[in-house]
Design a protein around this motif. Sequence first.
Motif, PDB file in Angstrom:
ATOM      1  N   VAL A  31      -6.242   1.187  -7.853  1.00 42.99           N
ATOM      2  CA  VAL A  31      -5.909  -0.234  -7.805  1.00 42.99           C
ATOM      3  C   VAL A  31      -5.139  -0.549  -9.085  1.00 42.99           C
ATOM      4  CG1 VAL A  31      -6.805  -2.587  -7.644  1.00 42.99           C
ATOM      5  CG2 VAL A  31      -8.021  -0.695  -6.511  1.00 42.99           C
ATOM      6  N   ILE A  32      -3.906  -0.996  -8.915  1.00 46.10           N
ATOM      7  CA  ILE A  32      -3.029  -1.249 -10.063  1.00 46.10           C
ATOM      8  C   ILE A  32      -3.467  -2.531 -10.781  1.00 46.10           C
ATOM      9  CG2 ILE A  32      -0.631  -1.733 -10.734  1.00 46.10           C
ATOM     10  CD1 ILE A  32      -1.177   1.174  -9.783  1.00 46.10           C
ATOM     11  N   GLY A  33      -3.387  -2.506 -12.114  1.00 41.59           N
ATOM     12  CA  GLY A  33      -3.884  -3.633 -12.899  1.00 41.59           C
ATOM     13  C   GLY A  33      -2.810  -4.557 -13.449  1.00 41.59           C
ATOM     14  N   ARG A  34      -1.564  -4.076 -13.520  1.00 40.73           N
ATOM     15  CA  ARG A  34      -0.510  -4.948 -14.071  1.00 40.73           C
ATOM     16  C   ARG A  34       0.837  -4.523 -13.500  1.00 40.73           C
ATOM     17  NH1 ARG A  34       2.065  -2.653 -18.718  1.00 40.73           N
ATOM     18  NH2 ARG A  34       1.154  -0.654 -19.310  1.00 40.73           N
ATOM     19  N   ARG A  35       1.817  -5.404 -13.606  1.00 44.04           N
ATOM     20  CA  ARG A  35       3.148  -5.089 -13.074  1.00 44.04           C
ATOM     21  C   ARG A  35       3.761  -3.953 -13.897  1.00 44.04           C
ATOM     22  NH1 ARG A  35       7.864  -9.465 -11.999  1.00 44.04           N
ATOM     23  NH2 ARG A  35       6.497  -9.870 -10.224  1.00 44.04           N
ATOM     24  N   VAL A  36       4.170  -2.892 -13.211  1.00 46.81           N
ATOM     25  CA  VAL A  36       4.745  -1.748 -13.913  1.00 46.81           C
ATOM     26  C   VAL A  36       5.956  -1.218 -13.157  1.00 46.81           C
ATOM     27  CG1 VAL A  36       2.718  -0.940 -15.188  1.00 46.81           C
ATOM     28  CG2 VAL A  36       2.989  -0.284 -12.790  1.00 46.81           C
ATOM     29  N   SER A  37       6.932  -0.758 -13.932  1.00 45.26           N
ATOM     30  CA  SER A  37       8.162  -0.193 -13.380  1.00 45.26           C
ATOM     31  C   SER A  37       8.636   0.931 -14.298  1.00 45.26           C
ATOM     32  CB  SER A  37       9.220  -1.301 -13.293  1.00 45.26           C
ATOM     33  OG  SER A  37      10.468  -0.757 -12.911  1.00 45.26           O
ATOM     34  N   LYS A  38       9.177   1.975 -13.704  1.00 47.66           N
ATOM     35  CA  LYS A  38       9.809   3.064 -14.457  1.00 47.66           C
ATOM     36  C   LYS A  38       8.924   3.589 -15.587  1.00 47.66           C
ATOM     37  CE  LYS A  38      14.495   1.856 -13.090  1.00 47.66           C
ATOM     38  NZ  LYS A  38      14.036   1.050 -11.943  1.00 47.66           N
ATOM     39  N   LEU A  39       7.716   3.970 -15.216  1.00 42.09           N
ATOM     40  CA  LEU A  39       6.768   4.510 -16.192  1.00 42.09           C
ATOM     41  C   LEU A  39       7.156   5.934 -16.582  1.00 42.09           C
ATOM     42  CD1 LEU A  39       3.479   3.251 -14.505  1.00 42.09           C
ATOM     43  CD2 LEU A  39       4.400   2.468 -16.696  1.00 42.09           C
ATOM     44  N   ILE A  61       0.875  -1.174   0.000  1.00 42.69           N
ATOM     45  CA  ILE A  61       0.000   0.000   0.000  1.00 42.69           C
ATOM     46  C   ILE A  61       0.912   1.223   0.000  1.00 42.69           C
ATOM     47  CG2 ILE A  61      -1.832   1.236   1.209  1.00 42.69           C
ATOM     48  CD1 ILE A  61      -2.418  -1.478   2.684  1.00 42.69           C
ATOM     49  N   VAL A  62       0.953   1.903  -1.145  1.00 40.93           N
ATOM     50  CA  VAL A  62       1.778   3.109  -1.276  1.00 40.93           C
ATOM     51  C   VAL A  62       0.874   4.316  -1.073  1.00 40.93           C
ATOM     52  CG1 VAL A  62       3.315   4.425  -2.783  1.00 40.93           C
ATOM     53  CG2 VAL A  62       3.233   1.921  -2.960  1.00 40.93           C
ATOM     54  N   THR A 114       6.939   4.630  -9.563  1.00 42.30           N
ATOM     55  CA  THR A 114       7.564   3.467 -10.215  1.00 42.30           C
ATOM     56  C   THR A 114       9.022   3.725 -10.608  1.00 42.30           C
ATOM     57  OG1 THR A 114       6.773   4.073 -12.436  1.00 42.30           O
ATOM     58  CG2 THR A 114       5.356   2.622 -11.079  1.00 42.30           C
ATOM     59  N   ALA A 115       9.491   4.973 -10.501  1.00 42.00           N
ATOM     60  CA  ALA A 115      10.922   5.218 -10.649  1.00 42.00           C
ATOM     61  C   ALA A 115      11.687   4.490  -9.544  1.00 42.00           C
ATOM     62  CB  ALA A 115      11.208   6.718 -10.594  1.00 42.00           C
ATOM     63  N   ALA A 116      11.009   4.276  -8.410  1.00 45.98           N
ATOM     64  CA  ALA A 116      11.654   3.637  -7.264  1.00 45.98           C
ATOM     65  C   ALA A 116      11.125   2.233  -6.995  1.00 45.98           C
ATOM     66  CB  ALA A 116      11.455   4.499  -6.014  1.00 45.98           C
ATOM     67  N   ILE A 117       9.826   2.033  -7.206  1.00 45.67           N
ATOM     68  CA  ILE A 117       9.150   0.839  -6.688  1.00 45.67           C
ATOM     69  C   ILE A 117       8.326   0.197  -7.800  1.00 45.67           C
ATOM     70  CG2 ILE A 117       7.410   0.030  -5.012  1.00 45.67           C
ATOM     71  CD1 ILE A 117       8.095   2.709  -3.450  1.00 45.67           C
ATOM     72  N   THR A 118       8.548  -1.103  -8.041  1.00 48.07           N
ATOM     73  CA  THR A 118       7.702  -1.835  -8.978  1.00 48.07           C
ATOM     74  C   THR A 118       6.319  -2.036  -8.359  1.00 48.07           C
ATOM     75  OG1 THR A 118       9.585  -2.993  -9.948  1.00 48.07           O
ATOM     76  CG2 THR A 118       7.424  -4.033 -10.212  1.00 48.07           C
ATOM     77  N   LEU A 119       5.290  -1.711  -9.105  1.00 51.04           N
ATOM     78  CA  LEU A 119       3.920  -1.935  -8.634  1.00 51.04           C
ATOM     79  C   LEU A 119       3.382  -3.213  -9.256  1.00 51.04           C
ATOM     80  CD1 LEU A 119       2.520   1.716  -8.845  1.00 51.04           C
ATOM     81  CD2 LEU A 119       3.191   0.440  -6.783  1.00 51.04           C
ATOM     82  N   GLU A 120       2.625  -3.961  -8.450  1.00 48.83           N
ATOM     83  CA  GLU A 120       2.099  -5.264  -8.871  1.00 48.83           C
ATOM     84  C   GLU A 120       0.573  -5.178  -8.996  1.00 48.83           C
ATOM     85  OE1 GLU A 120       4.040  -7.829  -9.436  1.00 48.83           O
ATOM     86  OE2 GLU A 120       5.916  -7.287  -8.432  1.00 48.83           O
ATOM     87  N   PRO A 121      -0.021  -6.111  -9.741  1.00 47.73           N
ATOM     88  CA  PRO A 121      -1.488  -6.134  -9.828  1.00 47.73           C
ATOM     89  C   PRO A 121      -2.107  -6.203  -8.427  1.00 47.73           C
ATOM     90  CG  PRO A 121      -0.556  -7.645 -11.420  1.00 47.73           C
ATOM     91  CD  PRO A 121       0.588  -7.164 -10.575  1.00 47.73           C
ATOM     92  N   TRP A 165      -2.545   6.375 -17.907  1.00 41.98           N
ATOM     93  CA  TRP A 165      -2.830   5.656 -16.658  1.00 41.98           C
ATOM     94  C   TRP A 165      -3.920   4.609 -16.831  1.00 41.98           C
ATOM     95  CZ3 TRP A 165      -7.783   6.094 -14.917  1.00 41.98           C
ATOM     96  CH2 TRP A 165      -8.501   7.236 -15.238  1.00 41.98           C
ATOM     97  N   ARG A 166      -4.778   4.781 -17.846  1.00 41.03           N
ATOM     98  CA  ARG A 166      -5.861   3.804 -18.032  1.00 41.03           C
ATOM     99  C   ARG A 166      -5.320   2.416 -18.394  1.00 41.03           C
ATOM    100  NH1 ARG A 166      -7.370   8.674 -19.332  1.00 41.03           N
ATOM    101  NH2 ARG A 166      -9.381   9.466 -18.621  1.00 41.03           N
ATOM    102  N   LYS A 167      -4.087   2.370 -18.880  1.00 40.92           N
ATOM    103  CA  LYS A 167      -3.482   1.071 -19.209  1.00 40.92           C
ATOM    104  C   LYS A 167      -2.784   0.448 -18.002  1.00 40.92           C
ATOM    105  CE  LYS A 167      -2.959   2.045 -24.104  1.00 40.92           C
ATOM    106  NZ  LYS A 167      -2.065   2.567 -25.152  1.00 40.92           N
ATOM    107  N   VAL A 168      -2.734   1.189 -16.907  1.00 45.15           N
ATOM    108  CA  VAL A 168      -2.022   0.730 -15.708  1.00 45.15           C
ATOM    109  C   VAL A 168      -2.987   0.495 -14.549  1.00 45.15           C
ATOM    110  CG1 VAL A 168      -0.316   1.418 -13.963  1.00 45.15           C
ATOM    111  CG2 VAL A 168       0.075   1.958 -16.393  1.00 45.15           C
ATOM    112  N   VAL A 169      -4.019   1.335 -14.464  1.00 48.11           N
ATOM    113  CA  VAL A 169      -4.933   1.314 -13.317  1.00 48.11           C
ATOM    114  C   VAL A 169      -6.134   0.438 -13.639  1.00 48.11           C
ATOM    115  CG1 VAL A 169      -6.382   2.738 -11.829  1.00 48.11           C
ATOM    116  CG2 VAL A 169      -4.177   3.615 -12.625  1.00 48.11           C
ATOM    117  N   ARG A 170      -6.395  -0.559 -12.775  1.00 45.64           N
ATOM    118  CA  ARG A 170      -7.557  -1.421 -12.974  1.00 45.64           C
ATOM    119  C   ARG A 170      -8.845  -0.698 -12.607  1.00 45.64           C
ATOM    120  NH1 ARG A 170      -7.256  -6.300  -9.257  1.00 45.64           N
ATOM    121  NH2 ARG A 170      -5.766  -7.074 -10.780  1.00 45.64           N
ATOM    122  N   GLY A 171      -8.767   0.100 -11.545  1.00 49.17           N
ATOM    123  CA  GLY A 171      -9.971   0.796 -11.106  1.00 49.17           C
ATOM    124  C   GLY A 171      -9.666   1.628  -9.871  1.00 49.17           C
ATOM    125  N   TRP A 172     -10.747   2.134  -9.277  1.00 51.32           N
ATOM    126  CA  TRP A 172     -10.627   3.089  -8.173  1.00 51.32           C
ATOM    127  C   TRP A 172     -11.488   2.652  -7.003  1.00 51.32           C
ATOM    128  CZ3 TRP A 172      -7.082   6.907  -8.955  1.00 51.32           C
ATOM    129  CH2 TRP A 172      -6.649   7.090 -10.284  1.00 51.32           C
TER     130      TRP A 172
END
Length: 272
Positions: free
Chosen positions: A129-137, A72-73, A225-232, A143-150
């Motif tokens: 709520v993140i939808g897929r693994r993302v790093s260094k965006l 939880i960031v 994501t410059a610092a932390i990989t986000l997961e689904p 954001w619609r390709k990264v965020v599953r929902g709210w």
Amino acid sequence: MKYCRFLLDKQVRYGNVEERDGKLWIAGPASAPPEDLAFRLAHVLGAGIGLSFAPLLLSSAELLPPVTPSKIVCVGRNYRDHAQELGNEVPAEPVLFFKPLSSLLAPGGVVRMPAASSRVDFEGELAMVIGRRVSKLDPDVDWRKVVRGWTLANDVTARDLQKKDAQWTRAKGYDTFCPVGPIVSDEVDPEAGLDLETRVNGELRQEGSTRDFLFSIPKLLSFITAAITLEPGDLVLTGTPSGVGPLKPGDRVEISVPGLGVLGNSFASDPD
Ligand code: MG
């Protein structure tokens, strides 16, 4: 798409949420997101998951947090007026911190106010709520390709301990200090402006619009994501508008955004 996570006959279920006659209903089963490994294991073991059920009112369901994040960031000071009300400079960059998974609390759950603090505050927040693994965006990421929902969250804070401790781990991280829910939806658009309200015992205490974010959603995603990989399934709490304030045992806090329902939790002294 709107869904929730709840208990039915002691089994974890996911439900499709629909609005009918101005009320939110769990209309039928929804598929589980890939990160909920406990759910998937139960499914493999044939625990009766996926069976149909009769529609039920969301408000009458035994709701769980609608997410099973790996982390939880949280973003601090993302609304200019809130930064100023606490006497802080408006930051040049987002301020980040974590809340532990053990702080997660279901809608309707009771927040336990620790004896070590004499000031526990509410902070109503919109959470992605993140939808897929993302790093260094990139800073211009879609954001619609990264965020599953709210969804909604209460960044409960022991304000005195936040000032006293060099790190916010304790102030932000007590058990039950992160109520989340009631649903996840991709049918709302924070860039178009979402009105967030927080009520304490029915009285309006916070009124903010996501149009007043200091940092845009792409900027937040890029910075994190410059610092932390986000997961689904990971949660990003986007900060709170002005109007935060102390609570007392017996208070009830309700956070709402049109289209995301109401996140309601009561507060009580920790018996320990
Ligand atoms: Mg906050």
